[in-house]
Each structure stands twice: as structure tokens, then as C-alpha cells.
Write an enzyme that holds these catalytic residues in place. Structure first.
Site, PDB file in Angstrom:
ATOM      1  N   ARG A  23       0.926  -1.144  -0.199  1.00 12.79           N
ATOM      2  CA  ARG A  23       0.144  -0.026  -0.028  1.00 12.79           C
ATOM      3  C   ARG A  23       0.894   1.273  -0.030  1.00 12.79           C
ATOM      4  O   ARG A  23       2.073   1.059   0.073  1.00 12.79           O
ATOM      5  CB  ARG A  23      -0.877   0.290   1.289  1.00 12.79           C
ATOM      6  CG  ARG A  23      -0.092   0.125   2.543  1.00 12.79           C
ATOM      7  CD  ARG A  23      -0.980   0.190   3.781  1.00 12.79           C
ATOM      8  NE  ARG A  23       0.068   0.083   5.063  1.00 12.79           N
ATOM      9  CZ  ARG A  23      -0.435   0.421   6.118  1.00 12.79           C
ATOM     10  NH1 ARG A  23      -1.748   0.586   6.261  1.00 12.79           N
ATOM     11  NH2 ARG A  23       0.240   0.463   7.085  1.00 12.79           N
ATOM     12  N   CYS A  26       2.195   6.266  -7.570  1.00 14.18           N
ATOM     13  CA  CYS A  26       2.847   7.452  -8.249  1.00 14.18           C
ATOM     14  C   CYS A  26       2.038   8.740  -7.968  1.00 14.18           C
ATOM     15  O   CYS A  26       0.930   8.835  -8.295  1.00 14.18           O
ATOM     16  CB  CYS A  26       3.288   7.513  -9.825  1.00 14.18           C
ATOM     17  SG  CYS A  26       3.603   8.944 -10.356  1.00 14.18           S
ATOM     18  N   ASN A  28      -3.896   7.966   3.614  1.00 14.35           N
ATOM     19  CA  ASN A  28      -3.599   7.581   4.564  1.00 14.35           C
ATOM     20  C   ASN A  28      -1.872   7.688   4.703  1.00 14.35           C
ATOM     21  O   ASN A  28      -1.173   6.960   3.823  1.00 14.35           O
ATOM     22  CB  ASN A  28      -3.756   5.923   5.102  1.00 14.35           C
ATOM     23  CG  ASN A  28      -3.319   5.533   6.431  1.00 14.35           C
ATOM     24  OD1 ASN A  28      -3.948   5.992   7.180  1.00 14.35           O
ATOM     25  ND2 ASN A  28      -2.401   4.598   6.584  1.00 14.35           N
ATOM     26  N   GLU A  29      -1.253   8.354   5.692  1.00 10.13           N
ATOM     27  CA  GLU A  29       0.031   8.548   6.107  1.00 10.13           C
ATOM     28  C   GLU A  29       0.836   8.475   4.498  1.00 10.13           C
ATOM     29  O   GLU A  29       1.668   7.720   4.037  1.00 10.13           O
ATOM     30  CB  GLU A  29       0.448   7.161   6.751  1.00 10.13           C
ATOM     31  CG  GLU A  29       0.110   7.262   8.051  1.00 10.13           C
ATOM     32  CD  GLU A  29       0.713   6.068   8.869  1.00 10.13           C
ATOM     33  OE1 GLU A  29       1.522   4.960   8.373  1.00 10.13           O
ATOM     34  OE2 GLU A  29       0.719   6.263  10.076  1.00 10.13           O
ATOM     35  N   CYS A  82       9.438   7.415 -11.598  1.00  7.09           N
ATOM     36  CA  CYS A  82       9.235   6.958 -13.000  1.00  7.09           C
ATOM     37  C   CYS A  82       9.394   8.240 -13.855  1.00  7.09           C
ATOM     38  O   CYS A  82       9.597   9.301 -13.432  1.00  7.09           O
ATOM     39  CB  CYS A  82       7.876   6.759 -12.980  1.00  7.09           C
ATOM     40  SG  CYS A  82       6.638   8.263 -12.659  1.00  7.09           S
ATOM     41  N   CYS A 141       7.336  11.504 -13.216  1.00  5.52           N
ATOM     42  CA  CYS A 141       7.900  12.143 -11.862  1.00  5.52           C
ATOM     43  C   CYS A 141       9.215  13.000 -12.307  1.00  5.52           C
ATOM     44  O   CYS A 141       9.562  13.975 -11.970  1.00  5.52           O
ATOM     45  CB  CYS A 141       8.096  11.291 -10.700  1.00  5.52           C
ATOM     46  SG  CYS A 141       6.462  10.785  -9.772  1.00  5.52           S
ATOM     47  N   GLU A 161      -4.330   8.019  15.371  1.00  6.72           N
ATOM     48  CA  GLU A 161      -4.021   6.421  15.744  1.00  6.72           C
ATOM     49  C   GLU A 161      -3.033   6.418  16.843  1.00  6.72           C
ATOM     50  O   GLU A 161      -2.048   7.195  16.936  1.00  6.72           O
ATOM     51  CB  GLU A 161      -3.440   5.756  14.577  1.00  6.72           C
ATOM     52  CG  GLU A 161      -4.081   5.701  13.106  1.00  6.72           C
ATOM     53  CD  GLU A 161      -3.279   4.961  12.126  1.00  6.72           C
ATOM     54  OE1 GLU A 161      -2.209   4.110  12.384  1.00  6.72           O
ATOM     55  OE2 GLU A 161      -3.557   5.179  10.853  1.00  6.72           O
ATOM     56  N   GLU A 173      -1.417  -7.504   9.681  1.00  6.27           N
ATOM     57  CA  GLU A 173      -1.598  -6.890  11.090  1.00  6.27           C
ATOM     58  C   GLU A 173      -2.561  -7.633  11.810  1.00  6.27           C
ATOM     59  O   GLU A 173      -3.176  -7.136  12.802  1.00  6.27           O
ATOM     60  CB  GLU A 173      -2.176  -5.422  10.718  1.00  6.27           C
ATOM     61  CG  GLU A 173      -1.266  -4.310  10.187  1.00  6.27           C
ATOM     62  CD  GLU A 173      -1.774  -3.098   9.579  1.00  6.27           C
ATOM     63  OE1 GLU A 173      -2.934  -2.997   9.596  1.00  6.27           O
ATOM     64  OE2 GLU A 173      -0.977  -2.372   9.583  1.00  6.27           O
ATOM     65  N   PHE A 212      -1.767  -9.557  14.145  1.00  7.13           N
ATOM     66  CA  PHE A 212      -1.572  -9.354  15.666  1.00  7.13           C
ATOM     67  C   PHE A 212      -1.526  -7.951  16.201  1.00  7.13           C
ATOM     68  O   PHE A 212      -0.654  -7.827  17.288  1.00  7.13           O
ATOM     69  CB  PHE A 212      -0.187 -10.295  15.917  1.00  7.13           C
ATOM     70  CG  PHE A 212      -0.439 -11.714  15.574  1.00  7.13           C
ATOM     71  CD1 PHE A 212      -1.260 -12.343  16.337  1.00  7.13           C
ATOM     72  CD2 PHE A 212       0.279 -12.408  14.627  1.00  7.13           C
ATOM     73  CE1 PHE A 212      -1.615 -13.727  16.173  1.00  7.13           C
ATOM     74  CE2 PHE A 212       0.049 -13.870  14.343  1.00  7.13           C
ATOM     75  CZ  PHE A 212      -0.886 -14.447  15.028  1.00  7.13           C
TER      76      PHE A 212
HETATM   77  C1  GAL Z   1      -0.054   3.010  10.696  1.00  7.19           C
HETATM   78  C2  GAL Z   1      -0.928   2.930   9.596  1.00  7.19           C
HETATM   79  C3  GAL Z   1      -2.264   2.091   9.856  1.00  7.19           C
HETATM   80  C4  GAL Z   1      -1.778   0.857  10.657  1.00  7.19           C
HETATM   81  C5  GAL Z   1      -0.755   1.418  11.909  1.00  7.19           C
HETATM   82  C6  GAL Z   1      -0.164  -0.034  12.461  1.00  7.19           C
HETATM   83  O1  GAL Z   1       1.213   3.641  10.460  1.00  7.19           O
HETATM   84  O2  GAL Z   1      -1.632   4.393   9.093  1.00  7.19           O
HETATM   85  O3  GAL Z   1      -3.004   1.703   8.798  1.00  7.19           O
HETATM   86  O4  GAL Z   1      -0.929   0.180   9.610  1.00  7.19           O
HETATM   87  O5  GAL Z   1       0.148   2.035  11.280  1.00  7.19           O
HETATM   88  O6  GAL Z   1       0.323   0.511  13.492  1.00  7.19           O
END
Ligand code: GAL
Length: 680
Positions: A118, A122, A156-157, A164, A167, A313, A361, A363
Site C-alpha cells: 500500500r 505515483c 493514509n500516511e 518514474c 515524476c 492513531e 496486521e 497481531f
Molecule cells: C499506521 C497506519 C495504519 C496501521 C498502523 C499500525 O502507520 O496508518 O494503517 O498500519 O500503522 O500501527
């Protein structure tokens, strides 16, 4: 008059929620039933939806199915919850990469990635931008007037680079524009006659990499600037359809802790509020250090917009991507959640609500584990945090006021780490920022983290460590600040290069900063890690580590001198009156003792307010931060020490909001906290 700034005034409450991926459970809707019930039980009032839902809501090109989102938004809302809705660009569906391979990134080694993982598209690709625009517009049209939706979480992040052809060409255009289509201007700025690297045309420029050129520091710096600009440009295109559909829904994107790759200061003009993902390594060593480090970044993200932010988060228990994934010990989850609130967050949000059953993810910590019940330590601790947040809800929207600030700058960080010389691989820029921040943190003093061009006039004290790269605008800003009465502290490596990473000629620090500080630098010495120098200050000797500068005072007072090596008796600390203020220069790095003793003198000189009166620092692991709504002061006192129990006099009576009584001192066991209130 109350001064509160809400992230979204239609929901003026603390947000307590989590990333929630119900699309992983569409075939087992009984799990959804459990989720809705458990959310209420956990005191959660928000879920962040849709971050990784693209393949479900657009299973094939142009075919949309919003049924799962329709249903879950409705269910969350009708049980009293709210939603932060995401655009799904952080992970794309397989069909998109198959049909438009240009969306796949190219590595610095020139290879195009295959579909997978993920955050790897580009940012330049017109096809990706177009597909994102379409899906974002659909989401916005459908949901941006839904009363459940209180904010947008864009992508997200954001992060990463792409090499390429698209770019590369965009980078060339960025440079054509910057250097007014004049390759000679670029050659001058990049000092390309060195090693015969002159360009004769913009078409010869390649992004810096091991395959091309990494020795042209100006090019490296511009590439990083370009990556930030291109990412922001992509983000702005993402935001446009959201704002078009309903301009009143605030927009943010979740940023990453101390991420080096993007200049986050540049994002602040395009987001309505800041948000970040907070994953400190609790219990990995000295907890007070870990707390201070997290506090630094809370302070940064608050300062970005100078108003409440979201901790978007955090884990309620453990992550899965640290090298060692230790559980948060009992009490730490609530304590670290309230740390965010103490520093100005208006949310406590977790990754994630429910643990995935499969994939990488599975765990990672979550509010609800694979057991699916409320009968766990983690669930109970989240519920407790929820109860506390509802008790202190009046604090939502209140502000943090600081009399001190630390200057941080990404461009400086990049240039410093690129520089060859000094300690070649570890310049310790952020560590040095932390060492000053730690002083404020351990003395219960609020502190902002600001950009060198920000208005500094409201601060009594500004610390600008290691400002190796500085431009004229920033230098003039520092001068203005001191001229008008501010106290400024800077350190070794100040003002060595300009915005193109070219060394200043003549006496340095450059840009007229030699005049501000009343000193000039002759040499810079780097010590081997096991070596120590010495400095004498106020009748005491201090150790010098890593770096020492041979400087001369032209018109500054010399307050400390080196007391070892050939530069013994040369200035190690100077102070210069300039206008109504003064500028201090520290010519060496120390292990913290010197900073502590110097700063203790300076804060009493500058009359900086401590949130709790104390001689010296607060006891080990204890900290005190405040927020204010203009009428009340909210004092957060916390103990991050694992072992020490402390009785701390507060200096005056406060109302203990959680305990429901007035008190004048607090008994703090490990991981205890108090949230107190007094009239301003
Ligand atoms: C963040 C991300 C989330 C998840 C999390 C796990 O960096 O935005 O989707 O992966 O880490 O800690």
C-alpha cells in the site's frame, strides 16, 4: 471570554474512536452487531471508516457499491456515534494497477513495482489522480452532508518517492520554473562545476539516486522539496471534490511521528486541522525519555495549526512493526492517551477497533481482540479512558499557551544529514531538539515547536538549535525577534549554508547572524564517540561531546570557556545584547547537564512560567502541562516513572475534576495522572 477552537463545532466533544474496517467482516454481520454494542460499552463515539475500502466500493472500474458504507454509517450514527470518513487512495484496487500501470511507483533503482502492499502509488500519474478524484467526488456527494460525518481523513500516511518518467519530467519542470528556465542559474546554485557535473539542459536532470548523482547537495535538497510539493499537489486534488461538496467538513491527513520524508510544515496551509499517528516505544528503556519524545511530537502537531489536533492513531496495547512489540503495561494506555489531551489533542483514537483475522496486521493491538469480547484488560482500559474523556469534556477546544518555543526546520534537517563532514552519519539534529525540549518537559513548562519563519513575538524564549541551513528571511526573523526584546538561544553549526546548500562566504554564522550573536566561527571540531572535551561555566566543569566550535567573540560577552584542548580559553557560551533582547550562542554539545544549568538561569531571567512552582525540575518522570479556555486553566499532572511514588505540592488549590474535590497536592504513583482546574 471563552477561547475554544473546535475541530468541528457541530461536534464540540472529545473524539474517542478508532480505525474501523467493517468491510473485512461483511460476510459475518453478527460481528457488526457486536461492534456497535461494544463501541457504546467502550465509550467510543467515533469510528474512522473507508481507509482501505476501495476494492469493495469500486470492485471494478466505474462500478460502485456503497452499500456497506451506507449501512455501517447509519448504524454507527443511530447508536450515537460519529464518523471520520477517509478517502481510499492509500491502497488501490488491483484492477486499477492492471489497467493503468503508470500508477505503480518506480524505485530509485529504476524498477517498476508490481501491484501489492500500500502507500505506493505515483503522485504524479494523471490516471491515479483522475481515479482518486472520481471516487472522492462520489464519496463526498454521498456522505458529506450526512450528520454522522464530522471530518475527512485524506488518504493514509502520505510518504515515499517515485522515480518514474512522469515524476522525472515533473521534477524537471519544477526546476525549470524555479530557475526561470535558465540552466546557468541552476548550475550556479548547485555548484556543478565541481567534479565537472555541469548541465547544459534541464532535460539532463535526473532525480538523485545511487544510479545517478547524490553528490550535488542542492539537487538533493530540491528533490526533497519537490517530493513534498508533489505530494501536497496530489493531496490538494484529493481535497477539492470534498470541499466542493461541503466546505464545512474539516479535512486532515494523518502524519507520522518524526517522519523525515516530507516537510510537514508545508502541509499546514491545506488542512483544516492536524492529525498524527502516535506509536512510542513505551517500556523500552527510560519511560520518561519516551514520554518526552512523544510530547515533543504532540507539541509539534499542535503548533502546526496552533489549535487542537487529533491523535488519529495509537495502539491500546502493542504494535506489530517495532522490532520488539511489548504490551503497554496496565495504566500506560490511559496515561499515554491523556498525554495527547494534555498537549492539545481533541481526540484519542486507536488503530484499530477490531483485530483483523488475517494478513500482516493480525497481531496488531486493537480495542477488540480475536476473542471478540469486552472481557479483556485492553477493553477495560479503553472503557476507562472513555469515562475520563466524558468527565473532562469541557476541556475540548481549549488551547495550549506557551511562552517558550523551539525552532525546527525540515530543510535544515535534510541539508544537515546530507552534509559530509562533522559526524558523517549521525548529526543528531532531532536528538538535540529533544534535549532542549526535555528541559521544558521536565520543568513543567509548555513549549511550542515552530518554523523559523513563524511569528515569534509571543514567546519570551526561543531556542533554535543547529540551524545549519538558514535563509535571509529566517535570519531576519530571528533578528527582529531579539531586537524587539526576545531571548534567543542557538548552537554550534548555525548559519553555515544558504537555501541552496551553498556555504556562506565571509564570516559565519551567515546572513548577518554574526552581528546578532556577536561572534564568528573559525573552525568546527568533531570528537570521536568515546572522547570528551571540557567547558567551564559558573565555577563548574562540564563535558563536551561530539562537536565543539572554535569561535571568537567580536562583541558578545563570554559566559563560558573551553577548558581543554588547543582551544582551551576560547568562548564556549556567549551572550550578546541586541536591541531590547539578547542572543546566546552555545559552541558545543553536552550530555544535558550544561543545558539544564544554563536553561535554569535563562528561564528565571526570562520569567517563564512553570505550570507547578518548583525549585529546579519536577521529580523524575513527573510532568505538568496546561490548556486554557480563557476562563479556566486545566492542569495535567502525570507520572511516567515506572517505580517512583511522589507527593507533589501544587502551589495552590485546584479542583480535581475526576476526583471531584479541591486539593493542594497530589500523590502520584507510577502511571498516575490528575486533571485539575482553576480559574485563570
Ligand atoms: C499506521 C497506519 C495504519 C496501521 C498502523 C499500525 O502507520 O496508518 O494503517 O498500519 O500503522 O500501527
Amino acid at each position: 471570554m471563552k477561547n475554544r477552537k473546535f475541530v468541528n463545532p457541530v461536534f464540540p466533544h472529545f473524539v474517542h474512536g478508532a480505525d474501523y474496517n467493517p468491510e473485512q467482516w461483511v460476510k459475518t454481520k453478527n460481528i457488526w452487531d457486536d461492534d456497535i454494542r461494544l463501541m457504546k460499552e467502550a465509550g467510543c463515539n467515533e469510528m474512522t471508516l473507508g481507509i482501505f475500502s476501495w476494492s469493495v466500493i469500486e470492485p471494478s472500474e466505474g462500478v460502485f457499491d456503497f452499500s456497506f458504507l451506507d449501512e455501517i454509517i447509519e448504524r454507527i450514527y443511530s447508536s450515537g456515534g460519529r464518523v471520520v470518513l477517509s478517502t481510499p487512495s492509500g491502497a488501490r484496487p488491483r484492477w486499477l494497477s492492471e489497467k493503468y500501470p503508470e500508477v505503480l511507483r518506480v524505485s530509485r533503482w529504476g524498477q517498476r513495482y508490481h501491484f501489492g502492499e500500500r502507500h505506493n502509488h505515483c503522485f504524479t500519474s494523471p490516471a491515479y489522480r483522475e481515479k482518486v478524484k472520481i471516487i472522492n467526488a462520489k464519496l463526498a456527494e454521498r456522505y458529506s452532508h450526512h450528520p454522522a460525518v464530522i471530518a475527512w481523513h485524506v488518504s493514509n500516511e502520505y510518504g515515499g518517492e517515485c522515480y518514474c518518467p512522469l515524476c522525472t519530467e515533473a521534477f524537471r519542470n519544477y526546476l525549470r520554473n524555479k530557475f526561470e528556465n535558465d540552466i546557468e542559474k541552476l548550475n550556479d546554485a548547485y555548484w556543478t562545476t565541481f567534479w565537472s557535473h555541469r548541465y547544459s539542459d534541464f532535460s539532463q536532470i535526473e532525480p538523485p539516486s545511487e544510479l545517478s548523482d547524490m553528490g550535488i547537495h542542492g539537487l538533493n535538497l530540491d528533490w526533497r522539496r519537490f517530493v513534498t510539493e508533489q505530494t501536497i499537489d496530489f493531496m490538494r486534488e484529493e481535497i477539492a471534490p470534498l470541499k466542493k461538496a461541503n466546505p464545512s467538513i474539516p479535512v486532515t491527513t494523518n502524519m507520522m511521528y518524526d517522519f523525515d520524508g516530507l516537510d510537514y510544515f508545508k502541509f499546514r496551509d491545506y488542512i483544516d486541522f492536524a492529525a498524527w499517528d502516535c506509536y512510542p516505544k513505551w517500556h523500552s528503556g527510560d519511560n520518561a525519555e519516551t514520554a518526552e519524545n512523544a510530547a515533543f511530537w504532540h507539541d509539534f502537531y499542535r503548533s502546526l495549526k496552533m489549535k487542537p489536533f487529533f491523535m488519529m492513531e495509537s495502539t491500546p496495547s502493542q504494535v506489530n512493526w517495532h522490532e520488539y512489540n511489548k504490551l503497554k503495561r496496565p495504566g500506560m494506555d490511559t496515561l499515554s492517551s491523556l498525554q495527547a489531551i494534555a498537549h492539545g489533542s481533541d481526540s484519542v483514537q486507536y488503530f484499530q477497533w477490531r483485530k483483523s483475522r488475517g494478513s500482516s496486521e493480525k497481531f496488531h493491538g486493537a480495542v477488540v481482540g480475536h476473542d471478540g469480547t469486552n472481557d479483556t484488560r485492553v477493553f477495560r482500559s479503553v472503557r476507562k479512558t472513555g469515562e475520563i474523556l466524558s468527565l473532562i469534556d469541557e476541556i475540548t477546544g481549549s488551547m495550549v499557551e506557551s511562552e517558550a518555543a523551539i525552532i525546527m526546520d525540515w530543510e535544515n534537517r535534510w541539508a544537515l544529514s546530507d552534509s559530509q563532514g562533522f559526524a558523517r552519519y549521525d548529526k543528531k539534529y532531532t536528538e538535540t531538539l529533544y534535549s532542549f525540549h526535555k528541559f521544558f518537559w521536565s520543568h513543567g513548562i509548555n513549549c511550542d515547536i515552530v518554523h523559523p519563519e513563524d511569528d515569534l513575538s509571543k514567546y519570551k524564549l526561543v531556542v533554535a538549535p543547529m540551524m545549519y541551513l538558514i535563509n535571509q528571511v529566517s535570519a531576519d526573523n530571528l533578528k527582529k525577534y531579539v531586537r524587539e526584546g526576545g531571548i534567543l538561544i542557538s548552537t554550534y553549526q548555525l548559519g553555515m549554508v544558504d537555501e541552496n546548500d551553498l556555504c556562506y562566504l565571509g564570516r559565519t554564522p551567515g546572513c548577518g547572524l554574526d552581528e546578532l550573536f556577536g561572534i564568528w566561527r573559525e573552525e568546527t571540531d568533531t570528537l570521536y564517540p568515546d572522547q570528551k572535551g571540557r567547558v567551564k561555566f559558573g565555577g563548574q566543569e562540564y563535558s563536551v561531546i561530539d562537536i565543539a566550535e572554535v569561535i571568537h567573540s567580536s562583541h558578545a560577552d563570554v559566559l563560558a570557556e573551553f577548558s581543554a584542548d588547543y582551544y582551551s580559553s576560547f568562548p564556549a557560551l556567549t551572550s550578546n545584547r541586541y536591541g531590547k533582547g539578547k542572543a546566546l550562542y552555545i559552541a558545543f554539545r553536552d550530555n544535558g547537564d550544561f543545558i539544564n544549568d544554563l536553561m535554569s538561569v535563562i528561564i528565571s531571567d526570562a520569567k517563564i512560567k512553570k505550570n507547578i512552582p518548583s525549585d529546579g525540575s519536577l521529580p523524575y518522570g513527573i510532568t505538568a502541562h496546561t490548556r486554557t479556555d480563557g476562563e479556566n486553566i486545566y492542569l495535567f499532572v502525570a507520572n511516567y516513572g515506572e517505580k517512583n511514588t511522589v507527593i507533589l505540592p501544587l502551589g495552590k488549590p485546584y479542583y480535581d475534576i475526576i476526583g471531584g474535590k479541591t486539593i493542594s497536592d497530589v500523590l502520584l504513583k507510577p502511571f498516575d495522572f490528575f486533571i485539575l482546574k482553576t480559574e485563570r
